[in-house]
Structure formats: C-alpha cells, structure tokens
Design a protein around this motif. Structure first.
Motif, PDB file in Angstrom:
ATOM      1  N   ASN A  91      94.018 -55.549-125.671  1.00 44.35           N
ATOM      2  CA  ASN A  91      93.536 -56.929-125.593  1.00 44.35           C
ATOM      3  C   ASN A  91      94.564 -57.869-124.975  1.00 44.35           C
ATOM      4  N   ALA A  92      95.813 -57.742-125.376  1.00 45.95           N
ATOM      5  CA  ALA A  92      96.859 -58.626-124.861  1.00 45.95           C
ATOM      6  C   ALA A  92      97.086 -58.355-123.375  1.00 45.95           C
ATOM      7  N   LEU A  93      97.029 -57.094-123.011  1.00 45.07           N
ATOM      8  CA  LEU A  93      97.237 -56.706-121.619  1.00 45.07           C
ATOM      9  C   LEU A  93      96.133 -57.293-120.733  1.00 45.07           C
ATOM     10  N   PHE A  94      94.880 -57.144-121.161  1.00 49.89           N
ATOM     11  CA  PHE A  94      93.752 -57.637-120.368  1.00 49.89           C
ATOM     12  C   PHE A  94      93.802 -59.149-120.207  1.00 49.89           C
ATOM     13  N   ARG A  95      94.395 -59.839-121.168  1.00 51.27           N
ATOM     14  CA  ARG A  95      94.407 -61.295-121.111  1.00 51.27           C
ATOM     15  C   ARG A  95      95.644 -61.866-120.444  1.00 51.27           C
ATOM     16  N   SER A  96      96.744 -61.101-120.399  1.00 51.32           N
ATOM     17  CA  SER A  96      97.969 -61.691-119.842  1.00 51.32           C
ATOM     18  C   SER A  96      98.378 -61.108-118.489  1.00 51.32           C
ATOM     19  N   LEU A  97      98.073 -59.829-118.248  1.00 53.74           N
ATOM     20  CA  LEU A  97      98.468 -59.245-116.957  1.00 53.74           C
ATOM     21  C   LEU A  97      97.847 -59.997-115.765  1.00 53.74           C
ATOM     22  N   PRO A  98      96.574 -60.466-115.853  1.00 54.60           N
ATOM     23  CA  PRO A  98      96.020 -61.228-114.731  1.00 54.60           C
ATOM     24  C   PRO A  98      96.858 -62.450-114.361  1.00 54.60           C
ATOM     25  N   PHE A  99      97.484 -63.097-115.361  1.00 56.20           N
ATOM     26  CA  PHE A  99      98.342 -64.240-115.046  1.00 56.20           C
ATOM     27  C   PHE A  99      99.460 -63.811-114.094  1.00 56.20           C
ATOM     28  N   MET A 100     100.035 -62.625-114.364  1.00 50.37           N
ATOM     29  CA  MET A 100     101.113 -62.132-113.496  1.00 50.37           C
ATOM     30  C   MET A 100     100.578 -61.821-112.104  1.00 50.37           C
ATOM     31  N   TRP A 101      99.448 -61.127-112.060  1.00 48.97           N
ATOM     32  CA  TRP A 101      98.874 -60.741-110.761  1.00 48.97           C
ATOM     33  C   TRP A 101      98.580 -61.968-109.905  1.00 48.97           C
ATOM     34  N   MET A 102      97.963 -62.994-110.513  1.00 50.34           N
ATOM     35  CA  MET A 102      97.613 -64.198-109.754  1.00 50.34           C
ATOM     36  C   MET A 102      98.847 -64.831-109.158  1.00 50.34           C
ATOM     37  N   ASN A 103      99.963 -64.708-109.888  1.00 51.69           N
ATOM     38  CA  ASN A 103     101.182 -65.379-109.468  1.00 51.69           C
ATOM     39  C   ASN A 103     101.998 -64.516-108.503  1.00 51.69           C
ATOM     40  N   GLY A 104     101.438 -63.363-108.109  1.00 54.03           N
ATOM     41  CA  GLY A 104     102.149 -62.488-107.185  1.00 54.03           C
ATOM     42  C   GLY A 104     103.077 -61.509-107.880  1.00 54.03           C
ATOM     43  N   GLY A 105     103.008 -61.441-109.202  1.00 57.71           N
ATOM     44  CA  GLY A 105     103.863 -60.503-109.930  1.00 57.71           C
ATOM     45  C   GLY A 105     103.053 -59.346-110.466  1.00 57.71           C
ATOM     46  N   GLY A 106     103.546 -58.737-111.546  1.00 50.09           N
ATOM     47  CA  GLY A 106     102.860 -57.601-112.141  1.00 50.09           C
ATOM     48  C   GLY A 106     103.831 -56.847-113.004  1.00 50.09           C
ATOM     49  N   ILE A 107     103.371 -55.749-113.593  1.00 55.44           N
ATOM     50  CA  ILE A 107     104.277 -54.916-114.376  1.00 55.44           C
ATOM     51  C   ILE A 107     104.936 -53.890-113.462  1.00 55.44           C
ATOM     52  N   LEU A 108     104.126 -53.310-112.567  1.00 58.02           N
ATOM     53  CA  LEU A 108     104.648 -52.339-111.603  1.00 58.02           C
ATOM     54  C   LEU A 108     104.324 -52.806-110.190  1.00 58.02           C
ATOM     55  N   GLY A 109     105.130 -52.374-109.216  1.00 60.28           N
ATOM     56  CA  GLY A 109     104.859 -52.689-107.815  1.00 60.28           C
ATOM     57  C   GLY A 109     103.634 -51.931-107.323  1.00 60.28           C
ATOM     58  N   PRO A 110     103.252 -52.171-106.063  1.00 61.77           N
ATOM     59  CA  PRO A 110     102.012 -51.588-105.538  1.00 61.77           C
ATOM     60  C   PRO A 110     101.996 -50.053-105.581  1.00 61.77           C
ATOM     61  N   ASP A 111     103.148 -49.412-105.444  1.00 67.22           N
ATOM     62  CA  ASP A 111     103.143 -47.939-105.454  1.00 67.22           C
ATOM     63  C   ASP A 111     103.358 -47.378-106.860  1.00 67.22           C
ATOM     64  N   ASN A 112     103.395 -48.251-107.866  1.00 66.16           N
ATOM     65  CA  ASN A 112     103.578 -47.845-109.263  1.00 66.16           C
ATOM     66  C   ASN A 112     104.927 -47.179-109.524  1.00 66.16           C
ATOM     67  N   LYS A 113     105.893 -47.375-108.624  1.00 63.93           N
ATOM     68  CA  LYS A 113     107.211 -46.761-108.854  1.00 63.93           C
ATOM     69  C   LYS A 113     108.227 -47.828-109.233  1.00 63.93           C
ATOM     70  N   GLU A 114     108.074 -49.000-108.614  1.00 64.02           N
ATOM     71  CA  GLU A 114     109.031 -50.068-108.810  1.00 64.02           C
ATOM     72  C   GLU A 114     108.579 -50.893-110.029  1.00 64.02           C
ATOM     73  N   VAL A 115     109.540 -51.346-110.849  1.00 63.93           N
ATOM     74  CA  VAL A 115     109.185 -52.161-112.014  1.00 63.93           C
ATOM     75  C   VAL A 115     109.370 -53.630-111.662  1.00 63.93           C
ATOM     76  N   THR A 116     108.295 -54.413-111.721  1.00 62.34           N
ATOM     77  CA  THR A 116     108.386 -55.809-111.287  1.00 62.34           C
ATOM     78  C   THR A 116     108.181 -56.779-112.446  1.00 62.34           C
ATOM     79  N   ILE A 117     108.226 -56.269-113.674  1.00 60.61           N
ATOM     80  CA  ILE A 117     107.884 -57.104-114.818  1.00 60.61           C
ATOM     81  C   ILE A 117     108.885 -58.238-115.046  1.00 60.61           C
ATOM     82  N   ASN A 118     110.134 -58.063-114.558  1.00 62.83           N
ATOM     83  CA  ASN A 118     111.104 -59.155-114.728  1.00 62.83           C
ATOM     84  C   ASN A 118     111.374 -59.895-113.422  1.00 62.83           C
TER      85      ASN A 118
END
Lengths: 286, 416
Positions: free
Chosen positions: B197-224
């Motif tokens: 539930n928390a993931l579904f509600r907060s990850l979109p905020f990161m995506w909209m802002n150009g961020g995310g937890i992982l980079g596009p290839d899922n190898k790079e960590v972009t959460i910070n």
C-alpha cells in the motif's frame, strides 16, 4: 543376534521413534542442508549465515527479541502468581472469577491480537478515547507507532494472554500445600505476606521452574501477536527473530537465508535452554 | 464408546468422499473470494463448451496468498490455474515452477496485441511470458466534494499540480461544521497490507519527479537521488510537518484510509475504481469526485500499474485444460465482467459497466501507468524502502539520511 533377542521394550518404542524421526529429525536436517546451499541447491558454505548476520537490522531484532521474551515472561509470572494466590483465597463468587480469568488464555491468539490492535488504534482506539476522556492525556498516543511504546504495548498483550495459564498452574500447586504448614506459621504469628514469602513461593518452586521454561519457549517462538498487530513495524521497531525468519522465507522467497537464520536461532535457543536447565534442574535435585 | 466409533467412522467417510471429489481429473482454479461466484459461472460456461473437463473453483483470501502459492509450487502438488497480483508474478516465475505461456496461448488463439503492454511486462521474466494479465488498474485521486465546499474550495476544480494539491490539503485540514476533525490527505504509513500500500501511494511521487527506487535498467539505485528524495520528502512532510494527514498515519493501510474517508475524517485518498464502488456502498451520502493524481509543476503524472494475472504451474496436473481455460478467459468481454477494476484486454473497456464518468480519471491514469521493476528482488527492495519510509515518518532520521541508508541496503540486495 536374532530379532527375538532384542528387548521387547525396544519394539514398543520403535513406532514412536520412527514417527519422531520423520516429523522432527528429517525437517531439522533438511533445514541445515538448506542453510548450507543456495537456491539452485549448490553448496554455499557459510554465505547464507554471513548475509544473515551482517544485515544492519540484525542487532535491533536480537535486542527486540530479548526485550520481548524477558518482558513477557516477567509480567506473565508476576500477574499469574498474583492471580493464582488471590484465587486460592476464600471469597464469594470465587469460581465465577476463576472461570472468567481463563478468557484471555482461551481466546484464539489472532482474535485477541486484532482486538488489541483496534483498542490501541491512535484515532479510534478505546484506550486513547478513555485516557482522553479522563484527562490523562491531551493528544492521542500512537501506542503501536511510537518506537517507545510499541514494545511495552505488545508485551502487555502477551502478558495478558498468558497470565491465566500461570495462574492455573500456581493454583494447582497451592492446592497441594498441606494446611499444617499454614497453621504452623500462624501459631507463630505470621502475616499473609509471610505466608506468601515463606510457604507459598518455596512450595511453588518446582511448578514455577517448569512454567518459566514453557513461557520462555512460547515467547521465543510465538509470532501471532506481533505479526498480526504490527507486522514488526514501525521500521522494524517491534521485529523479532521468528517473524524475520518467516518474512525471509515466505515474503522474500529467500528459503536458504531463512534456513540459516533458523539454524542460528535454534542454537541461540538451545544455549538458553541448556543454561536454564543447568541452573534450575540441578538446583531441584539438591 | 460405540458413539465414538460411529463418529469416527462418519468422519472417515467424510474424508474419503472429499478425497474422491478432489480426484486428479478435476481442473482446479484458485480464484479470489470476491470473484468466486463469477469464476463458478465462467467455469460452468467453459465446461459446457468443453465436455470432459471438470473445473473445480476454490476461493482464496488475499492475506498470505503469496506464501500459499509458493508452498503449493514448492511441494509440486499444485492447482492448475491461479489468480495472482501482478506484483508477485515475477518473483513466482523466478522459482522456475511456472509454465511459460506465450506459445501455448498464441496457439490457443489469444490476441496479445489487445493486452495492455505494461500489463504484459508484469508477467515477463528473462524474455518469457509467465502469466496472462486479466485485470489492470491504476490509482487516481478520490476526493470528498462536500468537504471541498465546506472548506471554500471549488469541488469541480481538483488540484492538478503539487502546489495546488498542497494548498487544497491545507485548506481541507480543519474542524468541520459537525465539529469533526478533517484531514486533507491520507498518507499510508502502516497497517496490515504493507509494504504494497505504501509503495503504490508513494513511488508515483518519485516517478513524476523524475526519480524512482531503481534506474531504468533496474541495476542502478536511484532512491537517494535529489529527485527521489525531494518526492519522498513531499510525501513524508504531509504527515510530519504539515500535519494534513491524520495522527494514525503509521497505522493506516488502504482499507483504514478508505474507512477514514467514508466517515469524513480524510478528504482525499488515492485509490482504484474498486475503492469508488466500496465507498459508494458504505457511504452513499458522500458526493465523490475523482481526478488524475497531481504532478509537479511542468511535469507529467505517473502511477503504478496494478492488476492481476493468471499463472499456470509447471507441475499442474491438467496443464492442457488449464491453458484452454486461460485462453477462454482471455476474451475481452469475459475479462470485462471478471475484473473488479479494468480488464487487461483493452477492447473490454467498451463494456457498459465502464461507461461511468467517475471512471474517466482512472482511464486517463491507466495511460500513465508503469509496471513495477521486473526483478525477483523487488519484494525485498519494497520492504527495505518501506522500513526507511517509516523511519522518516517517525522522524527518526531525515528523509535524505533514510533514503541513503535504504540505497545502501538495496545495493547489497542487488549484489547478492
């Protein structure tokens, strides 16, 4: 040696031993095997153990586990002994109170846990509601979300759940204390407090030794209350070892790491139980 | 004694009769409890078309579903067709116990061009398709028009940008005319259905802002990364500093938030179309508004693609028949009836049932929906993120510190 020469006792015990071997020894060996391999079944040495131990949350989880077990057992014993002694006295309605007291113990764990979770709820829990009505607190307390209150709250639930068991055992123990002992100290002018301290508790010692052992084991492997109330949260503040093992296996699909943690936990418990038995079982023989 | 024997015999007979019911010839379909009746109706229709196949529908509950499936897969004694949330499809595929489906289903006549591409991504692992999507959904912002009016806001102008969103959330947070405390927005920070539930509600905020937890290839960590941290801080501040989210935030999963919305305690929550239905049922007096999720100024909105897939275990005793049944359920019309939100087969959206203007925002959001990263460690990464999100909500550390620590842990999970 033919089969006739084997003592008949051995034959009688054989089915039990076979059953134990399949139900206990095989799963244990299988867990050890899992802990030493990777997900494809190849030998992995100590890797799973290293990963399990070096996780940053391990120290917090061990601390929580010890906190939970010690806190639970102490309060279960205190409340249980107190209730057992009180219920051993003569008063009107004693049998009704004795039966009512059993309710927490009889209620299924998950039902109790969900009920308490609602009672502790910050916004619509009855505990905050009553405390605010009484003016004891002015703002709702996040019992299950404040890192300082979450463990005490969970320990309180666990103590509430199990103290009737202790009380029943204490009650049974007290009923086997001969009346002569009480009469003797009363002649010497002993108060009720003296009776507790010099007669009841010493007479109860064998009961309490085994009850404490049982309570410790149950607290060490009990996950129902914490798992269903907080799931180990917030932010691992109430995470205990058995839940972490479950999460690793069934939520992360990391069976090998979970097995490694289970083996470690088994050793940890074994050490505690052996120490305990040494201390108290030996004392018993004296 | 005699009576005891009789009871025992009866029990034994019952067990035996149950065992005969469950003969291996039956195709076993694990559906969800809310879909049991629909599944039974479709099964009856399917059996009429395919004499000789007997389908037995068994209903599951959501709690612990993943582990139940996993145990079944590991034991080799499996049902034939299973409904799973698309987020667990890939972790289940990673066990190697799922049947690859694309060739089978193409041969059975399934048109994959009609299926939402992002939904197919949720079932694709190492280039193979391990599930057939049948339900697709995305969150939109559900709001209480009555609360808007009371707070002096225009109920027909929901917030579009983060700035507008903050302004409305602040205005909505007040004591209403009934003396009830109202909070502007419900942050999900705890409860039973986590970390999902928390993931579904907060990850979109990161995506909209150009961020995310992982980079596009899922190898790079972009959460910070600065973008991600800014977005998480925006989400966390709603509770910690702005206090437009209720005090129980750290206990609230989606069900709790919906309940708070229904009693007028919270004025805006993110949710799926199924949430609209449930709110209408429980609180028909609330006048609902629905809008796309607000986005940062000058940027696009984004959302996680949710939904459900059918999977077929490798060890399924009736694999052939299960493939037939899956192909039967791939039909867009059937999906439109079976889904609790939207069908994954896009042509199914034409159905009468989706003709409600309140669903327009959700349809828009579906176009902006992205699947969760398709890697087996995702479940664990979600949990790590959730733990540190809670840490930030507890103000045990700053958002930057929390996300830095999360990044470290996620990196070590990825390197294992």
């Amino acid at each position: 040696m033919t089969s006739r020469n084997i003592s008949p006792g051995l034959w009688f015990i054989l089915p039990t031993m076979l059953l134990l071997a399949t139900l206990i020894i095989y799963p244990m060996l299988s867990t050890v095997e899992l802990s030493l391999t990777d997900s494809s079944g190849a030998f992995a040495g100590m890797r799973n153990f290293n990963v399990a131990i070096s996780a940053p949350s391990t120290r917090l989880i061990l601390f929580n586990t010890a906190y939970y077990v010690i806190g639970s057992v102490v309060f279960q014993l205190l409340l249980g002994i107190l209730a057992g002694i009180l219920l051993n006295q003569q008063f009107a309605g004693r049998s009704v109170v004795r039966s009512l007291m059993l309710i927490p113990w009889v209620v299924p764990g998950i039902v109790a846990a969900m009920t308490w979770a609602w009672m502790f709820h910050t916004d619509y829990g009855i505990i905050n509601y009553m405390l605010m009505q009484l003016g004891i607190i002015s703002e709702p307390v996040g019992w299950l979300t404040d890192p300082d209150t979450v463990m005490p709250a969970l320990i309180a639930v666990n103590a509430w759940k199990m103290f009737p068991f202790v009380a029943v055992m204490v009650l049974a123990g007290l009923q086997s204390v001969p009346d002569e002992l009480y009469e003797a100290v009363r002649v010497d002018g002993a108060s009720f407090w003296h009776e507790i301290w010099h007669i009841m508790l010493p007479q109860l010692q064998p009961v309490l030794v085994s009850v404490t052992l049982l309570l410790t084991i149950w607290a060490l492997d009990g996950i129902t209350i914490i798992y269903s109330i907080t799931g180990g949260g917030p932010a691992n503040r109430s995470m205990i070892f058995p839940i972490q093992i479950y999460v690793q296996a069934f939520e992360y699909f990391e069976f090998n790491r979970a097995a490694a943690m289970a083996v470690l936990y088994f050793l940890f418990i074994a050490v505690i139980i052996v120490l305990y038995m040494r201390m108290f079982a030996a004392q018993d023989k004296d | 004694m005699k009576r005891k024997t009789r009871i025992l015999a009866a029990g034994l007979a019952l067990m035996l009769s149950h065992a005969t019911c469950a003969s291996a010839a039956d195709l076993v379909w694990w559906t969800m409890n809310w879909n049991e009746q629909k599944a039974k109706d479709f099964a009856a229709e399917f059996m009429k078309e395919n004499p000789g196949i007997n389908v037995r529908v068994e209903a599951n509950v959501a709690g612990g579903l993943q582990s139940r499936i996993l145990v079944a897969l590991q034991s080799g004694s499996t049902p034939d067709l299973i409904d799973v949330q698309n987020g667990v499809n890939i972790p289940l595929a990673e066990t190697g116990k799922l049947e690859p489906l694309r060739d089978h289903l193409t041969a059975a006549g399934v048109n994959f061009d009609d299926v939402l591409p992002a939904s197919l991504d949720t079932a694709t692992f190492n280039g193979e398709l391990y599930g057939l999507p049948f339900q697709a959904e995305a969150h939109a912002l559900i709001y209480n028009k009555g609360a808007y009016k009371e707070a002096g806001l225009d109920p027909d102008k929901p917030p579009q940008t983060w700035t507008e969103f903050l302004d409305s959330a602040k205005a909505l947070t007040r004591t209403n005319s009934a003396g009830q405390k109202v909070y502007g927005y419900g942050v999900s920070g705890g409860g039973a259905d986590q970390p999902g539930n928390a993931l579904f509600r907060s990850l979109p905020f990161m995506w909209m802002n150009g961020g995310g937890i992982l980079g596009p290839d899922n190898k790079e960590v972009t959460i910070n990364s600065p973008e991600s941290v800014e977005a998480v801080k925006f989400y966390v501040d709603l509770f910690t500093t702005l206090k437009v989210s209720p005090p129980s935030t750290l206990e609230n999963d989606s069900n709790a938030l919906r309940r708070l919305f229904q009693v007028g305690n919270v004025a805006m929550i993110p949710g799926a179309t199924s949430d609209i239905e449930r709110i209408r049922e429980a609180a028909p007096e609330i006048e609902l508004g629905v809008a796309p999720l607000p986005h940062p100024d000058g940027k696009e909105t984004a959302v996680i693609l949710g939904g459900w897939n059918f999977i077929i275990p490798k060890d399924a005793p009736n694999k052939e028949a299960a493939i037939k049944l899956a192909a039967f359920m791939a039909n867009a019309g059937r999906q439109a009836a079976y889904t609790t939100t939207f069908p994954a087969a896009m042509s199914g959206l034409q159905a009468q049932r989706f003709n409600d203007p309140l669903m327009d925002a959700h349809k828009t959001m579906l176009q902006h929906a992205r699947p969760q990263p398709a890697i087996p460690q995702w479940g664990q990464i979600g949990q790590i993120y959730y733990n540190y999100l809670q840490e930030a909500l507890l103000e045990g550390s700053t958002v930057q510190e929390a996300m830095d620590a999360a990044a470290e842990e996620i990196k070590s999970v990825l390197s294992q």
